[in-house]
Write a protein that holds these residues in place. Sequence first.
Motif, PDB file in Angstrom:
ATOM      1  N   GLY A 132       0.826  -1.389  -0.114  1.00 38.79           N
ATOM      2  CA  GLY A 132       0.017  -0.015   0.005  1.00 38.79           C
ATOM      3  C   GLY A 132       0.934   1.186   0.041  1.00 38.79           C
ATOM      4  O   GLY A 132       0.574   2.379  -0.506  1.00 38.79           O
ATOM      5  N   MET A 133       2.020   1.295   0.759  1.00 41.37           N
ATOM      6  CA  MET A 133       2.897   2.444   0.692  1.00 41.37           C
ATOM      7  C   MET A 133       4.139   1.958   0.875  1.00 41.37           C
ATOM      8  O   MET A 133       4.501   0.813   1.392  1.00 41.37           O
ATOM      9  CB  MET A 133       2.381   3.176   2.079  1.00 41.37           C
ATOM     10  N   GLY A 134       5.324   2.853   0.290  1.00 40.16           N
ATOM     11  CA  GLY A 134       6.675   2.582   0.400  1.00 40.16           C
ATOM     12  C   GLY A 134       7.244   3.906   0.466  1.00 40.16           C
ATOM     13  O   GLY A 134       7.080   4.790  -0.063  1.00 40.16           O
ATOM     14  N   MET A 135       8.420   3.629   1.539  1.00 39.96           N
ATOM     15  CA  MET A 135       9.097   5.016   1.600  1.00 39.96           C
ATOM     16  C   MET A 135      10.593   4.529   1.752  1.00 39.96           C
ATOM     17  O   MET A 135      10.816   3.518   2.536  1.00 39.96           O
ATOM     18  CB  MET A 135       8.811   5.815   2.913  1.00 39.96           C
ATOM     19  N   VAL A 136      11.612   5.157   1.093  1.00 41.00           N
ATOM     20  CA  VAL A 136      12.918   4.950   1.057  1.00 41.00           C
ATOM     21  C   VAL A 136      13.555   6.293   1.290  1.00 41.00           C
ATOM     22  O   VAL A 136      13.417   7.217   0.776  1.00 41.00           O
ATOM     23  CB  VAL A 136      13.410   4.434  -0.282  1.00 41.00           C
ATOM     24  N   ALA A 137      14.325   6.115   2.494  1.00 38.76           N
ATOM     25  CA  ALA A 137      15.493   7.401   2.826  1.00 38.76           C
ATOM     26  C   ALA A 137      16.979   7.240   2.248  1.00 38.76           C
ATOM     27  O   ALA A 137      17.356   5.928   2.476  1.00 38.76           O
ATOM     28  CB  ALA A 137      15.270   7.532   4.557  1.00 38.76           C
ATOM     29  N   VAL A 138      17.541   8.110   1.878  1.00 39.46           N
ATOM     30  CA  VAL A 138      18.911   7.960   1.380  1.00 39.46           C
ATOM     31  C   VAL A 138      19.714   8.929   1.762  1.00 39.46           C
ATOM     32  O   VAL A 138      19.532  10.052   2.231  1.00 39.46           O
ATOM     33  CB  VAL A 138      18.866   8.326  -0.206  1.00 39.46           C
ATOM     34  N   ARG A 139      21.017   8.209   2.112  1.00 43.07           N
ATOM     35  CA  ARG A 139      22.060   9.269   2.648  1.00 43.07           C
ATOM     36  C   ARG A 139      23.283   8.966   1.572  1.00 43.07           C
ATOM     37  O   ARG A 139      23.316   8.142   0.758  1.00 43.07           O
ATOM     38  CB  ARG A 139      22.472   8.823   4.021  1.00 43.07           C
ATOM     39  N   ASN A 140      24.019   9.939   1.562  1.00 46.75           N
ATOM     40  CA  ASN A 140      25.402   9.908   0.886  1.00 46.75           C
ATOM     41  C   ASN A 140      25.012   9.886  -0.679  1.00 46.75           C
ATOM     42  O   ASN A 140      25.719   9.163  -1.392  1.00 46.75           O
ATOM     43  CB  ASN A 140      26.329   8.793   1.418  1.00 46.75           C
ATOM     44  N   SER A 141      24.386  10.555  -1.057  1.00 45.11           N
ATOM     45  CA  SER A 141      24.048  10.650  -2.460  1.00 45.11           C
ATOM     46  C   SER A 141      24.676  11.889  -3.006  1.00 45.11           C
ATOM     47  O   SER A 141      25.413  12.728  -2.444  1.00 45.11           O
ATOM     48  CB  SER A 141      22.451  10.554  -2.663  1.00 45.11           C
ATOM     49  N   THR A 142      24.427  12.165  -4.353  1.00 48.68           N
ATOM     50  CA  THR A 142      24.891  13.236  -4.965  1.00 48.68           C
ATOM     51  C   THR A 142      23.506  14.064  -5.834  1.00 48.68           C
ATOM     52  O   THR A 142      22.428  13.486  -5.618  1.00 48.68           O
ATOM     53  CB  THR A 142      25.967  12.993  -5.899  1.00 48.68           C
ATOM     54  N   HIS A 143      23.780  15.051  -6.510  1.00 51.33           N
ATOM     55  CA  HIS A 143      22.596  15.720  -6.897  1.00 51.33           C
ATOM     56  C   HIS A 143      21.987  14.899  -8.083  1.00 51.33           C
ATOM     57  O   HIS A 143      22.236  14.235  -8.989  1.00 51.33           O
ATOM     58  CB  HIS A 143      23.231  17.056  -7.620  1.00 51.33           C
ATOM     59  N   TYR A 144      20.488  14.672  -7.802  1.00 49.34           N
ATOM     60  CA  TYR A 144      19.700  13.619  -8.437  1.00 49.34           C
ATOM     61  C   TYR A 144      18.890  14.440  -9.861  1.00 49.34           C
ATOM     62  O   TYR A 144      18.053  13.738 -10.337  1.00 49.34           O
ATOM     63  CB  TYR A 144      18.954  12.948  -7.612  1.00 49.34           C
ATOM     64  N   GLY A 145      19.255  15.420 -10.119  1.00 51.21           N
ATOM     65  CA  GLY A 145      18.589  16.047 -11.227  1.00 51.21           C
ATOM     66  C   GLY A 145      17.192  16.886 -10.679  1.00 51.21           C
ATOM     67  O   GLY A 145      17.054  17.224  -9.696  1.00 51.21           O
ATOM     68  N   ILE A 146      16.396  16.850 -11.808  1.00 52.26           N
ATOM     69  CA  ILE A 146      15.021  17.422 -11.662  1.00 52.26           C
ATOM     70  C   ILE A 146      13.921  16.346 -10.823  1.00 52.26           C
ATOM     71  O   ILE A 146      14.033  15.245 -10.769  1.00 52.26           O
ATOM     72  CB  ILE A 146      14.195  17.410 -13.067  1.00 52.26           C
ATOM     73  N   ALA A 147      13.705  17.030  -9.549  1.00 53.99           N
ATOM     74  CA  ALA A 147      12.979  16.192  -8.613  1.00 53.99           C
ATOM     75  C   ALA A 147      11.582  15.391  -9.088  1.00 53.99           C
ATOM     76  O   ALA A 147      11.281  14.501  -8.941  1.00 53.99           O
ATOM     77  CB  ALA A 147      12.778  17.042  -7.433  1.00 53.99           C
ATOM     78  N   GLY A 148      10.825  16.141 -10.101  1.00 59.98           N
ATOM     79  CA  GLY A 148       9.721  15.529 -10.562  1.00 59.98           C
ATOM     80  C   GLY A 148       9.849  14.441 -11.259  1.00 59.98           C
ATOM     81  O   GLY A 148       8.955  13.866 -11.679  1.00 59.98           O
ATOM     82  N   TYR A 149      11.103  14.007 -11.680  1.00 63.42           N
ATOM     83  CA  TYR A 149      11.172  12.788 -12.547  1.00 63.42           C
ATOM     84  C   TYR A 149      10.843  11.640 -11.785  1.00 63.42           C
ATOM     85  O   TYR A 149      10.244  10.763 -12.170  1.00 63.42           O
ATOM     86  CB  TYR A 149      12.816  12.717 -12.955  1.00 63.42           C
ATOM     87  N   TYR A 150      11.200  11.590 -10.362  1.00 66.32           N
ATOM     88  CA  TYR A 150      10.697  10.424  -9.563  1.00 66.32           C
ATOM     89  C   TYR A 150       9.157  10.197  -9.122  1.00 66.32           C
ATOM     90  O   TYR A 150       8.564   9.145  -9.483  1.00 66.32           O
ATOM     91  CB  TYR A 150      11.764  10.545  -8.532  1.00 66.32           C
ATOM     92  N   PRO A 151       8.519  11.365  -8.736  1.00 65.94           N
ATOM     93  CA  PRO A 151       7.038  11.079  -8.654  1.00 65.94           C
ATOM     94  C   PRO A 151       6.374  10.735 -10.057  1.00 65.94           C
ATOM     95  O   PRO A 151       5.497  10.025 -10.119  1.00 65.94           O
ATOM     96  CB  PRO A 151       6.580  12.471  -8.283  1.00 65.94           C
TER      97      PRO A 151
END
Length: 373
Positions: free
Chosen positions: A114-133
Amino acid sequence: MSSVYEDVVWVDFDLLEHFMVDVFKGVGVPEEDAKICANVLITSDKRGIDSHGIGRLKPIYIDRIREGIQKPVTEFEIVKESPTTAVVDGHDGMGHVIAYRSMKIAIEKARKFGMGMVAVRNSTHYGIAGYYPLMAIEEGMIGITGTNARPSIAPTFGVENMLGTNPLTFGMPTDEEFPFLLDCATSVAQRGKIEVYGRAGKEIPEGWVIGSDGKTRTDTQQILIDLNTGGAALVPLGGIGEETAGYKGYGYATVVEILSAALQGGSFLKMLTGIGDRGEKKPIRIGHFFIAINIEVFTSLEEFKKTTGDILRELRASRKAFGQERIYTAGEKEYLAWLERKDRGAPLNDVLRKQLVQLRNELKLDNYKFVWE
């Protein structure tokens, strides 16, 4: 913004995307990862968001790989997991790849539970945020993401750049030709938009940036330097002070900072400057979060899309202010930009064209003979 499109050449999207894939591969990014990175960037250009498209290929990604502060080969590690959640360590890899895989995990968990959430650390710039929604929308789900970033925004009543531009982004499917997609920084304008003005040699509008004296600034080129040194800061959504509710943008930026750092044991605020104690460049190590919500566990997808579409249509049909031709809803202008650009391509000014030619020559990508040289 129309003035920044003077003296540009329009270049085919497919050509630019293939070129970006080859550039990423040329600096050591594996082919499948290179395709993800290039697709995120070209999606930004297709939607008219030139601040986060091919214009950032060299200065944000390629230069950082060459400087050794971003790894071309991504080590994606799930360090903690439950049926509906995961914590990921990106180990300074490619932010687009880390984000893409993280949203994939959130979607799969939402499909099962029904729902899923992922939290990320030690990443780098991921581009346009809207891509992922948009990835969640394609699966008939609601998608949410946010990310912290290099310090840029000053707190209300402050002048020191403390918070990143910290977008809080929501995407929802509708029964229309385009989804609802709210993708914006929690500052009046993001650094990337200022970079667009800088490449065009234009001054930015008043009210976007404040100096150390608390007054608005418009000197674009010096601002881009001072944002890194602390001599200038972005203004939070709502504007300077409290009269136009700048504290609201400041508050939402803080929400994103917390969710991008506190859940995953990540870095925050001044830890994200990318500058070491001796002035050397170092990995920025930003954090993200991704949420997918399976609509079908609440109601039918078709009913949700119809209701959402009705809300948006009624908003656009409401009474307009004097002299205004139309009312927009979030995601509509980006859709209209795509309709305008799909046969034209992306706009490249002289500065950006020279960057691409430089990358081609340095990486010996001799199969690209640009007609606009």
